[in-house]
Design a protein around this motif. Structure first.
Motif, PDB file in Angstrom:
ATOM      1  N   UNK A  54       0.848  -1.196   0.000  1.00 52.97           N
ATOM      2  CA  UNK A  54       0.000   0.000   0.000  1.00 52.97           C
ATOM      3  C   UNK A  54       0.885   1.248   0.000  1.00 52.97           C
ATOM      4  N   UNK A  55       1.974   1.210   0.770  1.00 51.89           N
ATOM      5  CA  UNK A  55       2.888   2.349   0.824  1.00 51.89           C
ATOM      6  C   UNK A  55       3.466   2.635  -0.561  1.00 51.89           C
ATOM      7  N   UNK A  56       3.827   1.611  -1.320  1.00 47.08           N
ATOM      8  CA  UNK A  56       4.373   1.817  -2.664  1.00 47.08           C
ATOM      9  C   UNK A  56       3.354   2.537  -3.546  1.00 47.08           C
ATOM     10  N   UNK A  57       2.093   2.175  -3.416  1.00 47.01           N
ATOM     11  CA  UNK A  57       1.038   2.834  -4.181  1.00 47.01           C
ATOM     12  C   UNK A  57       0.875   4.285  -3.725  1.00 47.01           C
ATOM     13  N   UNK A  58       0.845   4.515  -2.414  1.00 47.30           N
ATOM     14  CA  UNK A  58       0.698   5.872  -1.894  1.00 47.30           C
ATOM     15  C   UNK A  58       1.878   6.746  -2.309  1.00 47.30           C
ATOM     16  N   UNK A 107       4.192   9.518   4.062  1.00 47.93           N
ATOM     17  CA  UNK A 107       5.365  10.025   4.772  1.00 47.93           C
ATOM     18  C   UNK A 107       5.596   9.365   6.124  1.00 47.93           C
ATOM     19  N   UNK A 108       4.723   8.463   6.531  1.00 47.03           N
ATOM     20  CA  UNK A 108       4.827   7.857   7.847  1.00 47.03           C
ATOM     21  C   UNK A 108       6.140   7.095   7.981  1.00 47.03           C
ATOM     22  N   UNK A 109       6.833   7.379   9.071  1.00 52.92           N
ATOM     23  CA  UNK A 109       8.019   6.612   9.445  1.00 52.92           C
ATOM     24  C   UNK A 109       7.539   5.546  10.408  1.00 52.92           C
ATOM     25  N   UNK A 110       7.549   4.296   9.967  1.00 49.81           N
ATOM     26  CA  UNK A 110       6.997   3.259  10.835  1.00 49.81           C
ATOM     27  C   UNK A 110       8.048   2.558  11.680  1.00 49.81           C
ATOM     28  N   UNK A 111       9.304   2.931  11.527  1.00 49.43           N
ATOM     29  CA  UNK A 111      10.352   2.351  12.355  1.00 49.43           C
ATOM     30  C   UNK A 111      10.824   0.996  11.883  1.00 49.43           C
ATOM     31  N   UNK A 112      10.174   0.442  10.869  1.00 49.30           N
ATOM     32  CA  UNK A 112      10.598  -0.854  10.359  1.00 49.30           C
ATOM     33  C   UNK A 112      11.898  -0.688   9.579  1.00 49.30           C
ATOM     34  N   UNK A 113      12.675  -1.749   9.561  1.00 47.09           N
ATOM     35  CA  UNK A 113      13.890  -1.724   8.760  1.00 47.09           C
ATOM     36  C   UNK A 113      13.449  -1.652   7.307  1.00 47.09           C
ATOM     37  N   UNK A 114      13.924  -0.637   6.552  1.00 52.18           N
ATOM     38  CA  UNK A 114      13.438  -0.477   5.189  1.00 52.18           C
ATOM     39  C   UNK A 114      13.859  -1.627   4.281  1.00 52.18           C
ATOM     40  N   UNK A 115      12.949  -2.031   3.463  1.00 53.51           N
ATOM     41  CA  UNK A 115      13.224  -2.996   2.412  1.00 53.51           C
ATOM     42  C   UNK A 115      13.868  -2.201   1.289  1.00 53.51           C
ATOM     43  N   UNK A 116      15.120  -2.512   0.914  1.00 54.88           N
ATOM     44  CA  UNK A 116      15.805  -1.678  -0.077  1.00 54.88           C
ATOM     45  C   UNK A 116      15.024  -1.538  -1.384  1.00 54.88           C
ATOM     46  N   UNK A 117      14.255  -2.548  -1.751  1.00 54.82           N
ATOM     47  CA  UNK A 117      13.505  -2.495  -2.997  1.00 54.82           C
ATOM     48  C   UNK A 117      12.280  -1.595  -2.866  1.00 54.82           C
ATOM     49  N   UNK A 118      11.634  -1.598  -1.691  1.00 60.85           N
ATOM     50  CA  UNK A 118      10.400  -0.835  -1.502  1.00 60.85           C
ATOM     51  C   UNK A 118      10.534   0.153  -0.348  1.00 60.85           C
TER      52      UNK A 118
END
Length: 188
Positions: A54-58, A107-118
């Motif tokens: 959903x974030x990729x779409x947003x 723009x939400x920072x969810x604190x998750x380790x970012x997936x480099x692809x997404x």
């Protein structure tokens, strides 16, 4: 989206994105992916292939507005009082987020380790754009050291999300942003 994709895949991407922009504008960040697929005339698997989260779409929907905010930050860098310039840019971020449903959620920072692809590229773009403004304000002693652009964006996102269902979200978001900036103490 890679240029080497097949023509039908590029058309599907463009159609999905156009429908998603309309649906997010109408429904906000929670717009139904299934509804987007239905209106675009594609299967939900096609939507997920182009936008795996959903974030990729947003982010795709919000990209132009994010880029405009980044351009605005670059225009403001090095002009005027550093605190006033930073607050002007953050005020623009508030106004854009209120006017573009779904932008705050992108723009939400969810604190998750970012997936480099997404990875959250919208947040990364905003962080890079706002860093010179914040750095100048900190160097001038106008903003407390240790505050980060993600802190400021998180504050803005929280305000926008908290006011989005109010009768006049733009006025309320602006009022709460100014309250947060001024603090609770009366001026002396």
């Amino acid at each position: 989206m890679p240029d080497r994709q097949r023509a039908d895949a590029r058309r599907n991407y463009a159609r999905i994105l156009a429908v998603a922009e309309e649906e997010v504008a109408a429904q906000g960040a929670g717009a139904s992916l299934e509804q987007i697929a239905r209106i675009a005339g594609v299967g939900s698997a096609t939507v997920r292939r182009h936008f795996p989260t959903r974030r990729a779409l947003l982010e795709a929907v919000s990209h132009q507005r994010i880029e405009a905010l980044c351009v605005r930050a670059r225009e403001l860098t090095g002009t005027g009082d550093s605190r006033a310039v930073l607050l002007e840019w953050l005020g623009d971020v508030v106004a854009y987020c209120v006017s573009a449903r779904g932008l705050a959620a992108a723009l939400v920072y969810d604190g998750a380790v970012p997936d480099p692809l997404h990875e959250n590229t919208c947040a990364a773009m905003m962080e890079e754009a706002g860093a010179p403004l914040l750095r100048a304000a900190v160097q001038d002693g106008a903003v407390t050291a240790g505050i980060t652009v993600p802190d400021l964006i998180t504050l803005v996102v929280g305000i926008v999300l908290a006011t989005e269902h109010r009768p006049d979200p733009a006025v309320e978001a602006d009022r709460l942003f100014r309250l947060a900036v001024a603090g609770l103490s009366p001026r002396s």
